[in-house]
Design a protein around this motif. Structure first.
Motif, mmCIF file in Angstrom:
data_model
loop_
_atom_site.group_PDB
_atom_site.id
_atom_site.type_symbol
_atom_site.label_atom_id
_atom_site.label_comp_id
_atom_site.label_asym_id
_atom_site.label_seq_id
_atom_site.Cartn_x
_atom_site.Cartn_y
_atom_site.Cartn_z
ATOM 1 N N LEU A 36 0.861 -1.323 -0.065
ATOM 2 C CA LEU A 36 0.020 0.019 -0.107
ATOM 3 C C LEU A 36 0.994 1.310 -0.016
ATOM 4 N N ALA A 37 1.932 1.500 0.804
ATOM 5 C CA ALA A 37 2.740 2.571 1.173
ATOM 6 C C ALA A 37 3.199 2.757 -0.491
ATOM 7 N N GLU A 38 3.950 1.797 -1.157
ATOM 8 C CA GLU A 38 4.366 2.040 -2.406
ATOM 9 C C GLU A 38 3.486 2.754 -3.464
ATOM 10 N N GLN A 39 2.204 2.031 -3.447
ATOM 11 C CA GLN A 39 1.003 2.675 -4.322
ATOM 12 C C GLN A 39 0.862 3.975 -3.928
ATOM 13 N N LEU A 40 0.797 4.499 -2.612
ATOM 14 C CA LEU A 40 0.403 5.713 -2.237
ATOM 15 C C LEU A 40 1.375 6.823 -2.777
ATOM 16 N N ASP A 41 2.631 6.192 -2.627
ATOM 17 C CA ASP A 41 3.800 7.095 -2.806
ATOM 18 C C ASP A 41 3.701 7.514 -4.178
ATOM 19 N N SER A 42 3.422 6.414 -5.064
ATOM 20 C CA SER A 42 3.302 6.767 -6.660
ATOM 21 C C SER A 42 2.110 7.861 -6.933
ATOM 22 N N LEU A 43 1.016 8.000 -5.955
ATOM 23 C CA LEU A 43 -0.150 8.670 -6.129
ATOM 24 C C LEU A 43 0.393 10.272 -5.765
ATOM 25 N N PHE A 44 1.138 10.174 -4.771
ATOM 26 C CA PHE A 44 1.614 11.817 -4.176
ATOM 27 C C PHE A 44 2.739 12.413 -4.950
ATOM 28 N N VAL A 45 3.015 11.761 -6.013
ATOM 29 C CA VAL A 45 4.098 12.259 -7.085
ATOM 30 C C VAL A 45 3.609 12.829 -8.239
ATOM 31 N N GLN A 46 2.034 12.548 -8.286
ATOM 32 C CA GLN A 46 1.499 12.851 -9.818
ATOM 33 C C GLN A 46 1.853 14.282 -10.271
ATOM 34 N N THR A 47 1.984 14.563 -11.461
ATOM 35 C CA THR A 47 2.092 15.916 -11.982
ATOM 36 C C THR A 47 0.801 16.538 -11.961
ATOM 37 N N TRP A 48 -0.259 15.612 -12.063
ATOM 38 C CA TRP A 48 -1.729 16.266 -12.023
ATOM 39 C C TRP A 48 -1.964 16.309 -10.532
ATOM 40 N N THR A 49 -1.832 17.737 -9.995
ATOM 41 C CA THR A 49 -1.943 17.740 -8.367
ATOM 42 C C THR A 49 -3.401 18.022 -7.750
ATOM 43 N N ASN A 50 -4.517 18.332 -8.576
ATOM 44 C CA ASN A 50 -5.600 18.460 -8.362
ATOM 45 C C ASN A 50 -6.428 17.135 -8.056
ATOM 46 N N PHE A 51 -6.319 16.576 -6.980
ATOM 47 C CA PHE A 51 -7.108 15.170 -6.670
ATOM 48 C C PHE A 51 -6.899 15.105 -5.289
ATOM 49 N N ARG A 52 -7.764 14.202 -4.831
ATOM 50 C CA ARG A 52 -8.097 13.651 -3.597
ATOM 51 C C ARG A 52 -8.117 12.263 -3.758
ATOM 52 N N PHE A 108 -10.032 4.615 -10.692
ATOM 53 C CA PHE A 108 -9.935 3.708 -9.790
ATOM 54 C C PHE A 108 -8.452 3.403 -9.426
ATOM 55 N N CYS A 109 -8.353 2.904 -8.433
ATOM 56 C CA CYS A 109 -6.768 2.613 -7.901
ATOM 57 C C CYS A 109 -6.841 1.264 -7.024
ATOM 58 N N ASP A 110 -6.007 0.447 -7.265
ATOM 59 C CA ASP A 110 -5.835 -0.837 -6.369
ATOM 60 C C ASP A 110 -4.783 -0.311 -5.381
ATOM 61 N N GLN A 111 -4.515 -1.241 -4.427
ATOM 62 C CA GLN A 111 -3.932 -1.204 -3.410
ATOM 63 C C GLN A 111 -2.439 -1.661 -3.519
ATOM 64 N N ASP A 112 -2.224 -2.190 -4.530
ATOM 65 C CA ASP A 112 -0.943 -2.831 -4.587
ATOM 66 C C ASP A 112 -0.077 -2.747 -6.085
ATOM 67 N N ASP A 113 -0.267 -1.641 -6.513
ATOM 68 C CA ASP A 113 0.299 -1.175 -8.034
ATOM 69 C C ASP A 113 1.201 -0.079 -7.640
ATOM 70 N N VAL A 114 1.829 0.337 -9.019
ATOM 71 C CA VAL A 114 2.606 1.733 -8.869
ATOM 72 C C VAL A 114 2.173 2.438 -10.193
ATOM 73 N N TRP A 115 1.864 3.634 -9.980
ATOM 74 C CA TRP A 115 1.426 4.622 -11.127
ATOM 75 C C TRP A 115 2.692 5.299 -11.466
ATOM 76 N N ARG A 116 2.747 5.331 -12.758
ATOM 77 C CA ARG A 116 3.628 6.406 -13.426
ATOM 78 C C ARG A 116 3.264 7.859 -12.904
ATOM 79 N N SER A 117 4.241 8.635 -12.857
ATOM 80 C CA SER A 117 4.035 9.880 -12.198
ATOM 81 C C SER A 117 3.147 10.744 -13.199
ATOM 82 N N ASP A 118 3.200 10.650 -14.535
ATOM 83 C CA ASP A 118 2.193 11.490 -15.541
ATOM 84 C C ASP A 118 0.925 10.669 -15.789
ATOM 85 N N LYS A 119 0.418 9.759 -14.879
ATOM 86 C CA LYS A 119 -0.663 8.839 -15.194
ATOM 87 C C LYS A 119 -1.984 9.879 -15.437
#
Length: 329
Positions: A36-52, A108-119
């Motif tokens: 989970l922490a690795e997935q969340l880390d990949s969310l909070f470095v997204q270049t699109w910042t207006n999300f929750r 949608f977001c799973d708890q165990d993946d990694v998103w690219r920063s510009d997804k």
């Protein structure tokens, strides 16, 4: 003002986050402490910042809640989590998140993946281009390819689509009746699609992403983006694994006995019945007839199944992919 003229110019989004629409990232968790922490880390470095990030936890008994608390503290107002009063299961959990969301766009977001920063940025750029052309009242779903990784992060395939032998650009509503091409963790959808999709009939649908894809294909725009924006982690706890990658021996064994396909056909028929009940009067005649034929497929002989699929144009994308499907029937 027309729907088209009211859209934000995708080019203007580069001027800063204040100009960009908000996205709700919908995350369903259950005993996800390992990744989970690795997935969340990949969310909070997204270049699109207006999300929750909206999280529904389904009764975790590991360290998942502590991890969510830590990130909610570190990113105040950006991660909001709730715990379900009783176990719901993944489809029901995501459906509840869809009802909970108030944003104009969801991912949608799973708890165990990694998103690219510009997804989010890549998907939103394409979605808003489509909205500029079709209007924001058109249901739109954008989805992408993904890399496949093992539990330790080793890349097993650079392209899920290539590995599975599918051709998403060829996808239509009747293609989707034979195979879901949309992996939920890669997709983004607009409010017009969300409003049409909810409430999701969770007792009858195969998964929330499949239901959303059928709606987009039937009544709006379903568009693939040929880019790997997610690294999908394949491990023994996946609810739905990434298809493809079977050896030829495994494929030959399937021809002799394939209980997995029979279960899929039964579930697909139930989903078709639900779609027909809710949307049948809105479908064009060809799609409606194809949907009706899906509801009876599990009860038919091999010969009858193939005749009906051919008659109604229900086929999987990719010649080899479809041939394997027909042989398995």
């Amino acid at each position: 003002m027309s729907a088209k003229s009211s859209q934000v110019d995708p080019i203007s989004l580069k001027r800063g986050p204040q100009n960009s629409p908000r996205i709700d990232v919908l995350l369903a968790t259950y005993n996800g402490e390992t990744f989970l922490a690795e997935q969340l880390d990949s969310l909070f470095v997204q270049t699109w910042t207006n999300f929750r990030v909206l999280v529904n936890d389904d009764g975790s008994i590991d360290d998942t809640l502590n991890i969510l608390d830590r990130y909610a503290t570190e990113y105040p107002g950006k991660l909001l989590w709730e715990r379900n009063p009783k176990r719901m299961g993944p489809c029901n959990n995501f459906a509840a998140l869809m009802r909970r969301s108030t944003a104009d766009y969801i991912a949608f977001c799973d708890q165990d993946d990694v998103w690219r920063s510009d997804k989010l940025a890549r998907c939103m750029e394409r979605l808003m281009q489509v909205e500029m052309q079709c209007g924001s009242d058109t249901p739109i779903l954008i989805y992408t390819d993904m890399k496949i990784a093992s539990s330790d992060g080793t890349i097993l395939s650079q392209s899920h689509w290539r590995r599975a032998g599918v051709r998403p650009e060829k996808a239509s509503f009747r293609n989707l009746l034979a195979q879901n091409l949309v992996t939920g963790c890669t997709m983004i959808a607009n409010r017009a699609l969300i409003d049409l999709a909810i409430p999701v009939p969770v007792d009858d649908v195969m998964m929330h992403d499949y239901w959303s894809a059928l709606i987009a294909a039937a009544f709006g725009v379903l568009q693939p983006l040929r880019d790997q924006t997610v690294t999908y982690r394949q491990h023994r706890h996946n609810v739905v694994g990434a298809g493809g990658g079977l050896s030829w021996i495994q494929r030959l064994r399937r021809l002799r006995s394939d209980p997995e396909l029979e279960m899929w056909l039964t579930a697909a028929a139930l989903q078709a019945e639900a779609f027909l009940k809710i949307f049948g009067t809105r479908l064009d005649e060809a799609d409606r007839r194809a949907l009706v034929s899906m509801t009876t497929l599990p009860k038919e002989s091999w010969q009858r199944r193939n005749i009906n699929l051919l008659r109604h144009g229900i086929r999987r994308t990719g010649k080899l992919n479809h041939l394997q499907f027909l042989l398995r029937l």
